[in-house]
Write a protein that holds these residues in place. Structure first.
Motif, PDB file in Angstrom:
ATOM      1  N   SER A 100       5.805  11.878   0.795  1.00  0.00           N
ATOM      2  CA  SER A 100       5.508  13.108   1.396  1.00  0.00           C
ATOM      3  C   SER A 100       4.105  13.058   2.315  1.00  0.00           C
ATOM      4  CB  SER A 100       5.014  14.020   0.344  1.00  0.00           C
ATOM      5  OG  SER A 100       5.993  14.270  -0.701  1.00  0.00           O
ATOM      6  N   PRO A 101       4.420  12.136   3.277  1.00  0.00           N
ATOM      7  CA  PRO A 101       3.133  11.655   4.008  1.00  0.00           C
ATOM      8  C   PRO A 101       2.757  12.814   5.174  1.00  0.00           C
ATOM      9  CG  PRO A 101       5.183  10.619   5.026  1.00  0.00           C
ATOM     10  CD  PRO A 101       5.397  11.339   3.770  1.00  0.00           C
ATOM     11  N   ALA A 102       1.674  13.090   5.128  1.00  0.00           N
ATOM     12  CA  ALA A 102       0.986  13.993   5.940  1.00  0.00           C
ATOM     13  C   ALA A 102       0.914  13.736   7.524  1.00  0.00           C
ATOM     14  CB  ALA A 102      -0.233  14.823   5.370  1.00  0.00           C
ATOM     15  N   THR A 115       9.640   9.017   1.790  1.00  0.00           N
ATOM     16  CA  THR A 115      10.114   9.898   1.114  1.00  0.00           C
ATOM     17  C   THR A 115       9.645  11.284   1.313  1.00  0.00           C
ATOM     18  OG1 THR A 115       8.516   9.607  -0.897  1.00  0.00           O
ATOM     19  CG2 THR A 115      10.280   8.235  -0.723  1.00  0.00           C
ATOM     20  N   CYS A 116      10.318  12.367   1.046  1.00  0.00           N
ATOM     21  CA  CYS A 116       9.887  13.662   1.244  1.00  0.00           C
ATOM     22  C   CYS A 116      10.729  14.722   0.357  1.00  0.00           C
ATOM     23  CB  CYS A 116       9.562  14.163   2.403  1.00  0.00           C
ATOM     24  SG  CYS A 116       8.636  15.425   2.661  1.00  0.00           S
ATOM     25  N   GLY A 117      10.435  15.743  -0.279  1.00  0.00           N
ATOM     26  CA  GLY A 117      11.273  16.712  -0.771  1.00  0.00           C
ATOM     27  C   GLY A 117      11.795  17.790  -0.026  1.00  0.00           C
ATOM     28  N   THR A 118      12.993  17.935  -0.014  1.00  0.00           N
ATOM     29  CA  THR A 118      13.683  18.687   0.915  1.00  0.00           C
ATOM     30  C   THR A 118      13.180  20.183   1.210  1.00  0.00           C
ATOM     31  OG1 THR A 118      15.312  19.445  -0.835  1.00  0.00           O
ATOM     32  CG2 THR A 118      15.852  17.716   0.499  1.00  0.00           C
ATOM     33  N   GLU A 119      12.137  20.684   0.163  1.00  0.00           N
ATOM     34  CA  GLU A 119      11.635  22.102   0.417  1.00  0.00           C
ATOM     35  C   GLU A 119      10.057  21.701   0.859  1.00  0.00           C
ATOM     36  OE1 GLU A 119      13.462  21.937  -2.653  1.00  0.00           O
ATOM     37  OE2 GLU A 119      15.063  22.381  -1.169  1.00  0.00           O
ATOM     38  N   ASP A 120       9.811  20.652   1.352  1.00  0.00           N
ATOM     39  CA  ASP A 120       8.481  20.350   1.695  1.00  0.00           C
ATOM     40  C   ASP A 120       8.289  20.560   3.386  1.00  0.00           C
ATOM     41  OD1 ASP A 120       5.729  19.320   2.375  1.00  0.00           O
ATOM     42  OD2 ASP A 120       5.948  17.827   0.643  1.00  0.00           O
ATOM     43  N   PRO A 121       7.295  21.510   3.706  1.00  0.00           N
ATOM     44  CA  PRO A 121       7.099  21.471   5.265  1.00  0.00           C
ATOM     45  C   PRO A 121       6.730  20.282   5.859  1.00  0.00           C
ATOM     46  CG  PRO A 121       5.326  22.420   3.995  1.00  0.00           C
ATOM     47  CD  PRO A 121       6.332  22.249   3.011  1.00  0.00           C
ATOM     48  N   LEU A 122       6.252  19.053   5.106  1.00  0.00           N
ATOM     49  CA  LEU A 122       6.202  17.968   5.702  1.00  0.00           C
ATOM     50  C   LEU A 122       7.429  17.072   6.055  1.00  0.00           C
ATOM     51  CD1 LEU A 122       3.100  16.815   3.526  1.00  0.00           C
ATOM     52  CD2 LEU A 122       3.062  17.776   5.892  1.00  0.00           C
ATOM     53  N   HIS A 162       6.055  19.548  -3.213  1.00  0.00           N
ATOM     54  CA  HIS A 162       5.069  18.713  -2.867  1.00  0.00           C
ATOM     55  C   HIS A 162       3.994  18.334  -4.165  1.00  0.00           C
ATOM     56  CE1 HIS A 162       2.734  16.823   0.138  1.00  0.00           C
ATOM     57  NE2 HIS A 162       1.470  17.312  -0.241  1.00  0.00           N
ATOM     58  N   ASP A 163       4.729  17.803  -4.916  1.00  0.00           N
ATOM     59  CA  ASP A 163       4.084  17.423  -6.438  1.00  0.00           C
ATOM     60  C   ASP A 163       4.626  16.270  -6.909  1.00  0.00           C
ATOM     61  OD1 ASP A 163       6.412  17.905  -8.064  1.00  0.00           O
ATOM     62  OD2 ASP A 163       6.179  20.160  -7.308  1.00  0.00           O
ATOM     63  N   TYR A 164       3.702  15.897  -8.334  1.00  0.00           N
ATOM     64  CA  TYR A 164       3.789  14.550  -8.830  1.00  0.00           C
ATOM     65  C   TYR A 164       5.292  14.641  -9.453  1.00  0.00           C
ATOM     66  CZ  TYR A 164      -0.584  12.290  -8.649  1.00  0.00           C
ATOM     67  OH  TYR A 164      -1.723  11.701  -7.970  1.00  0.00           O
ATOM     68  N   GLY A 165       5.984  15.671  -9.657  1.00  0.00           N
ATOM     69  CA  GLY A 165       7.312  15.557 -10.074  1.00  0.00           C
ATOM     70  C   GLY A 165       8.152  14.700  -9.115  1.00  0.00           C
ATOM     71  N   LEU A 166       7.865  14.675  -7.880  1.00  0.00           N
ATOM     72  CA  LEU A 166       8.547  13.903  -6.940  1.00  0.00           C
ATOM     73  C   LEU A 166       7.872  12.602  -6.676  1.00  0.00           C
ATOM     74  CD1 LEU A 166       9.397  16.379  -3.929  1.00  0.00           C
ATOM     75  CD2 LEU A 166      10.876  15.717  -5.636  1.00  0.00           C
ATOM     76  N   TRP A 167       6.479  12.725  -6.629  1.00  0.00           N
ATOM     77  CA  TRP A 167       5.638  11.126  -6.527  1.00  0.00           C
ATOM     78  C   TRP A 167       5.751  10.256  -7.551  1.00  0.00           C
ATOM     79  CZ3 TRP A 167       1.212  15.140  -5.283  1.00  0.00           C
ATOM     80  CH2 TRP A 167       1.378  15.691  -4.077  1.00  0.00           C
ATOM     81  N   GLU A 168       5.999  10.597  -8.518  1.00  0.00           N
ATOM     82  CA  GLU A 168       6.259   9.681  -9.854  1.00  0.00           C
ATOM     83  C   GLU A 168       7.572   8.901  -9.419  1.00  0.00           C
ATOM     84  OE1 GLU A 168       6.487   9.004 -14.786  1.00  0.00           O
ATOM     85  OE2 GLU A 168       5.853  10.975 -13.826  1.00  0.00           O
ATOM     86  N   ILE A 184       0.921  -1.220  -0.087  1.00  0.00           N
ATOM     87  CA  ILE A 184       0.025   0.211  -0.029  1.00  0.00           C
ATOM     88  C   ILE A 184       0.837   1.388   0.125  1.00  0.00           C
ATOM     89  CG2 ILE A 184      -0.169  -0.090   2.505  1.00  0.00           C
ATOM     90  CD1 ILE A 184      -3.151   0.965   2.198  1.00  0.00           C
ATOM     91  N   ALA A 185       0.557   2.182  -0.727  1.00  0.00           N
ATOM     92  CA  ALA A 185       1.312   3.363  -0.822  1.00  0.00           C
ATOM     93  C   ALA A 185       0.393   4.577  -1.471  1.00  0.00           C
ATOM     94  CB  ALA A 185       2.416   3.188  -1.924  1.00  0.00           C
ATOM     95  N   GLY A 186       0.758   5.755  -1.092  1.00  0.00           N
ATOM     96  CA  GLY A 186       0.072   7.022  -1.374  1.00  0.00           C
ATOM     97  C   GLY A 186       1.044   8.310  -1.300  1.00  0.00           C
ATOM     98  N   PHE A 187       0.287   9.300  -1.556  1.00  0.00           N
ATOM     99  CA  PHE A 187       1.207  10.589  -1.446  1.00  0.00           C
ATOM    100  C   PHE A 187       0.377  11.755  -0.795  1.00  0.00           C
ATOM    101  CE2 PHE A 187      -1.846  11.743  -5.085  1.00  0.00           C
ATOM    102  CZ  PHE A 187      -2.339  12.835  -4.910  1.00  0.00           C
ATOM    103  N   SER A 188       0.917  12.361   0.059  1.00  0.00           N
ATOM    104  CA  SER A 188       0.199  13.465   1.093  1.00  0.00           C
ATOM    105  C   SER A 188      -0.523  12.768   2.034  1.00  0.00           C
ATOM    106  CB  SER A 188      -0.206  14.618   0.276  1.00  0.00           C
ATOM    107  OG  SER A 188      -0.471  15.735   0.989  1.00  0.00           O
ATOM    108  N   MET A 189      -1.790  13.291   2.099  1.00  0.00           N
ATOM    109  CA  MET A 189      -2.971  12.444   2.841  1.00  0.00           C
ATOM    110  C   MET A 189      -2.964  11.189   2.635  1.00  0.00           C
ATOM    111  SD  MET A 189      -7.177  13.054   2.595  1.00  0.00           S
ATOM    112  CE  MET A 189      -7.282  11.744   1.033  1.00  0.00           C
ATOM    113  N   GLY A 190      -2.542  10.678   1.236  1.00  0.00           N
ATOM    114  CA  GLY A 190      -2.581   9.240   0.924  1.00  0.00           C
ATOM    115  C   GLY A 190      -1.271   8.564   1.667  1.00  0.00           C
ATOM    116  N   GLY A 191      -0.119   9.458   1.680  1.00  0.00           N
ATOM    117  CA  GLY A 191       1.048   8.844   2.100  1.00  0.00           C
ATOM    118  C   GLY A 191       0.761   8.599   3.762  1.00  0.00           C
TER     119      GLY A 191
END
Length: 244
Positions: free
Chosen positions: A137-139, A187-194, A223-229, A109-116
């Motif tokens: 980028s889990p919230a 995983t998470c982007g280095t500029e993401d507040p998460l 925080h976008d699909y450029g990272l999540w893909e 199971i995987a997901g991004f942001s809320m889904g992460g």
């Protein structure tokens, strides 16, 4: 192969939509990955933003994308039990409809942001159903807690930190039970507040369980699909590698 349909959720007492993307040739090695969306998205979001059909064939993986609304994949005090519906019931319904291997060792199971956040929460809550978790980028941060936000009050009506919706609490439950813990890739982007809350979660798990099977990756970005893909591709590659 692309499928879009709905099913009757007995937990939520209404029809719910879903998308399934499968390899053209399914076999006994085809992996199952439940793929969760974020706030403001729906079951089509992954297919609209990433080439899931191509990835299904390249990685021999069937993707199952449920519609979750803005539920945060939690059970709500009003009886809207999205956690049970999407973490357990959805998997049972899909197993009835599709002739694939839904045993734990073949299901992730995987997901991004809320889904992460949802992937970590549900993957631990139903650890007997999932062997790998991907939180992109889990919230983990309850960022609307101090804003008197209506959505926040609804989705965390049964609590946030130190409650059933706290992923650290869920991890501890599985650890103390002696049952197998899922492998976790965050995983998470280095500029993401998460980023900071994710690192805090990893440190907290490490204190609980020095042998925790957590992989942690960062990369430049927000925080976008450029990272999540990229996160999804890494998860698919490492899932296949770990499964031999």
């Amino acid at each position: 192969m692309f499928f879009q349909g709905n099913y009757q959720s007995e937990v939520l007492r209404r029809k719910k939509g879903f998308v399934v993307v499968m390899p053209d040739k399914v076999n006994k090695e085809t992996a199952v990955l439940v793929l969760l969306h974020g706030v403001g998205s729906d079951e089509l979001d992954w297919t609209l933003n990433t080439p899931l059909v191509r990835y299904a064939n390249e990685y021999n993986t069937a993707f199952f994308c449920p519609a979750a609304e803005n539920s945060f994949y939690t059970d709500h005090a009003d009886g809207e039990n999205y956690g049970q519906a999407l973490g357990e019931e959805f998997l049972d319904v899909m197993a009835q409809r599709f002739a694939l291997d839904f045993h734990r060792e073949n299901v992730s199971i995987a997901g991004f942001s809320m889904g992460g956040y949802g992937a970590v929460l549900l993957g631990l809550r139903f650890a007997n159903r999932y062997h790998r978790i991907g939180g992109f980028s889990p919230a983990f941060i309850f960022y609307k807690k101090d804003r008197a936000d209506d959505l926040y009050r609804q989705v965390f009506s049964k609590g946030d930190t130190s409650s059933e919706n706290d992923c650290l609490i869920r991890y501890k439950e599985v650890l103390l039970s002696g049952k197998p813990l899922p492998e976790i890739q965050l995983t998470c982007g280095t500029e993401d507040p998460l980023l900071a809350p994710t690192e805090e979660f990893i440190r907290a798990v490490g204190k609980l369980d020095p042998l925790a099977a957590i992989e942690w990756f960062t990369q430049p970005g927000f925080h976008d699909y450029g990272l999540w893909e990229q996160d999804l591709l890494r998860f698919l590659k490492t899932t296949r590698k770990n499964n031999g």
